[in-house]
Write an enzyme that holds these catalytic residues in place. Structure first.
Site, PDB file in Angstrom:
ATOM      1  CB  SER A  59      -0.859  -0.150   1.273  1.00 40.64           C
ATOM      2  OG  SER A  59      -1.617   1.245   1.366  1.00 40.64           O
ATOM      3  CE1 TYR A  82      -3.883  -2.214   5.642  1.00 37.57           C
ATOM      4  CE2 TYR A  82      -2.924  -0.123   4.987  1.00 37.57           C
ATOM      5  CZ  TYR A  82      -3.375  -1.377   4.794  1.00 37.57           C
ATOM      6  OH  TYR A  82      -3.818  -1.765   3.301  1.00 37.57           O
TER       7      TYR A  82
HETATM    8  N1  LIG Z   1      -8.752  -0.936  -0.775  1.00 36.90           N
HETATM    9  C1  LIG Z   1      -7.952  -0.069  -0.779  1.00 36.90           C
HETATM   10  O1  LIG Z   1      -8.215   1.124  -0.640  1.00 36.90           O
HETATM   11  C2  LIG Z   1      -6.477  -0.589  -0.479  1.00 36.90           C
HETATM   12  C3  LIG Z   1      -5.348   0.375  -0.752  1.00 36.90           C
HETATM   13  C4  LIG Z   1      -3.972  -0.364  -0.572  1.00 36.90           C
HETATM   14  C5  LIG Z   1      -3.792  -1.801  -0.291  1.00 36.90           C
HETATM   15  N2  LIG Z   1      -5.095  -2.439  -0.278  1.00 36.90           N
HETATM   16  C6  LIG Z   1      -4.370  -3.802   0.082  1.00 36.90           C
HETATM   17  O2  LIG Z   1      -4.947  -4.576  -0.981  1.00 36.90           O
HETATM   18  C7  LIG Z   1      -5.225  -5.882  -0.428  1.00 36.90           C
HETATM   19  C8  LIG Z   1      -6.788  -6.304  -0.796  1.00 36.90           C
HETATM   20  O3  LIG Z   1      -7.521  -5.536  -0.431  1.00 36.90           O
HETATM   21  P1  LIG Z   1      -9.025  -5.272  -0.910  1.00 36.90           P
HETATM   22  O4  LIG Z   1      -9.055  -3.729  -0.755  1.00 36.90           O
HETATM   23  O5  LIG Z   1      -9.364  -5.936  -2.155  1.00 36.90           O
HETATM   24  O6  LIG Z   1      -9.974  -5.656   0.343  1.00 36.90           O
HETATM   25  P2  LIG Z   1     -11.347  -6.731   0.407  1.00 36.90           P
HETATM   26  O7  LIG Z   1     -12.257  -5.855  -0.544  1.00 36.90           O
HETATM   27  O8  LIG Z   1     -12.111  -6.484   1.742  1.00 36.90           O
HETATM   28  O9  LIG Z   1     -11.067  -8.325  -0.260  1.00 36.90           O
HETATM   29  C9  LIG Z   1     -10.319  -8.843   0.809  1.00 36.90           C
HETATM   30  C10 LIG Z   1     -10.029 -10.227   0.405  1.00 36.90           C
HETATM   31  O10 LIG Z   1      -9.163 -10.834   1.246  1.00 36.90           O
HETATM   32  C11 LIG Z   1      -9.718 -11.953   1.998  1.00 36.90           C
HETATM   33  N3  LIG Z   1      -9.373 -12.272   3.319  1.00 36.90           N
HETATM   34  C12 LIG Z   1      -9.492 -11.155   4.454  1.00 36.90           C
HETATM   35  N4  LIG Z   1      -8.863 -11.810   5.504  1.00 36.90           N
HETATM   36  C13 LIG Z   1      -8.406 -13.149   4.930  1.00 36.90           C
HETATM   37  C14 LIG Z   1      -7.936 -14.057   5.698  1.00 36.90           C
HETATM   38  N5  LIG Z   1      -7.615 -14.040   7.141  1.00 36.90           N
HETATM   39  N6  LIG Z   1      -7.562 -15.369   5.266  1.00 36.90           N
HETATM   40  C15 LIG Z   1      -7.865 -15.293   3.899  1.00 36.90           C
HETATM   41  N7  LIG Z   1      -8.448 -14.499   3.197  1.00 36.90           N
HETATM   42  C16 LIG Z   1      -8.745 -13.306   3.830  1.00 36.90           C
HETATM   43  C17 LIG Z   1     -11.220 -11.744   1.848  1.00 36.90           C
HETATM   44  O11 LIG Z   1     -12.145 -12.890   1.712  1.00 36.90           O
HETATM   45  P3  LIG Z   1     -12.838 -13.799   3.145  1.00 36.90           P
HETATM   46  O12 LIG Z   1     -13.340 -12.669   3.802  1.00 36.90           O
HETATM   47  O13 LIG Z   1     -13.548 -14.726   2.352  1.00 36.90           O
HETATM   48  O14 LIG Z   1     -11.397 -14.363   3.724  1.00 36.90           O
HETATM   49  C18 LIG Z   1     -11.550 -11.033   0.604  1.00 36.90           C
HETATM   50  O15 LIG Z   1     -11.268 -12.004  -0.608  1.00 36.90           O
HETATM   51  C19 LIG Z   1      -5.172  -5.927   1.263  1.00 36.90           C
HETATM   52  O16 LIG Z   1      -3.863  -6.498   1.286  1.00 36.90           O
HETATM   53  C20 LIG Z   1      -5.081  -4.418   1.312  1.00 36.90           C
HETATM   54  O17 LIG Z   1      -4.171  -4.080   2.624  1.00 36.90           O
HETATM   55  C21 LIG Z   1      -6.128  -2.212  -0.347  1.00 36.90           C
END
Ligand SMILES: NC(=O)c1ccc[n+]([C@@H]2O[C@H](COP(=O)([O-])OP(=O)(O)OC[C@H]3O[C@@H](n4cnc5c(N)ncnc54)[C@H](OP(=O)(O)O)[C@@H]3O)[C@@H](O)[C@H]2O)c1
Length: 257
Positions: free
Chosen positions: A138, A148
């Protein structure tokens, strides 16, 4: 045909990786906790793109969950060519407002799982002389911002160091550093997003297309958007003390991304 394993494949950025890689003809191993959602995703991607989509239900905040995915990555009879360590989440609140158990769960998913899965994958990739790993970090990695940001800073440093150590082995590694992306992330953490200006939001599909292009170019750190590249340029020139103040004042009711 190559195989990609994506953690956190069922929503947001992981789902965008799954859609794009399936459209390009890669077989997939889909990893998340929600088995029903995984099964529906696998069927949809198979039907739409004719690829094989395997599901692996695992909670990466547990030893058993991490071990199950390690075992799949170590299976040399069904090798994985691309690993996307994407699963992650945010905890709402500043330091001491978040329970230690939640902070430790985050470190398990963002750090221990990433280390163990990357190691299982790259051992086997190195022996085949090819493969790739994308670790989703991130832009929060570049500012002082609680557990985080610290966990994502580890992801960036670890990936850069490992990429250097594996140079010449045929294994590519890249840390992906998105800004705010429209996904389930903020809603799951109970964080409001009303105060985040519209121009800061990224689209997950465009982000993933740019990230895969950066991986193909051999980048080890990808900030795949001109707005955030410019912002991170400013961050690099800003004294850490000042950055820490701004970052802390903005709180974590609405961030971190
Ligand atoms: N969205 C943003 O603004 C943003 C910005 C920068 C970086 N990121 C990073 O991008 C990555 C993906 O985030 P996202 O925004 O796409 O989030 P999201 O839409 O909430 O999706 C999260 C995914 O991870 C899975 N997950 C969560 N906890 C888990 C666990 N303990 N074990 C296995 N799977 C797990 C969830 O499925 P289940 O709940 O079924 O397990 C889901 O498929 C993360 O690493 C986040 O830190 C996000």
């Amino acid at each position: 045909m190559t195989t990609a394993l994506i953690t956190g494949s069922t929503a947001g950025i992981g789902a965008a990786f799954a859609r794009r890689l399936a459209a390009q003809g890669h077989n997939l191993v889909l990893v998340a906790r929600d088995t029903k959602r995984l099964a529906e995703q696998a069927t949809e991607l198979h039907d739409r793109h004719g690829i094989e989509a395997e599901v692996l239900a695992a909670d990466l905040s547990t030893d058993e969950g991490i071990a199950a995915v390690e075992a799949r990555l170590g299976d040399r009879t069904h090798p994985v060519d691309l690993l996307v360590n994407n699963a992650g989440f945010g905890n709402k609140g500043r330091y001491l407002e978040v329970s230690l158990a939640d902070e430790l769960a985050m470190l398990k998913v963002h750090i221990e799982a990433v280390l163990r899965l990357t190691s299982a994958a790259t051992e086997s990739m190195r022996s085949r002389g090819r493969g790739g790993v994308v670790n989703v970090a991130s832009v929060a990695a570049f500012v002082p911002r609680g557990t985080y940001g610290a966990s994502k800073a580890w992801v960036v440093q670890f990936t850069q160091g490992a990429a250097r150590d594996l140079a010449g082995s045929g294994v590519r590694m890249m840390a992906l550093c998105p800004g705010f992306v429209r996904t389930e992330f903020h809603q799951r953490a109970g964080m409001g997003t009303d105060n985040i200006p519209g121009w800061l939001w990224l689209d997950a599909d465009k982000l993933v297309a740019a990230a895969l292009a950066d991986l193909a170019r051999g980048k080890t750190v990808s900030i795949p958007d001109p707005r955030y590249k410019a912002l991170m340029g400013v961050v690099k020139l800003t004294p850490r003390g000042l950055l820490g103040g701004v970052s802390s004042r903005t709180g974590r009711k609405y961030g971190p991304q």
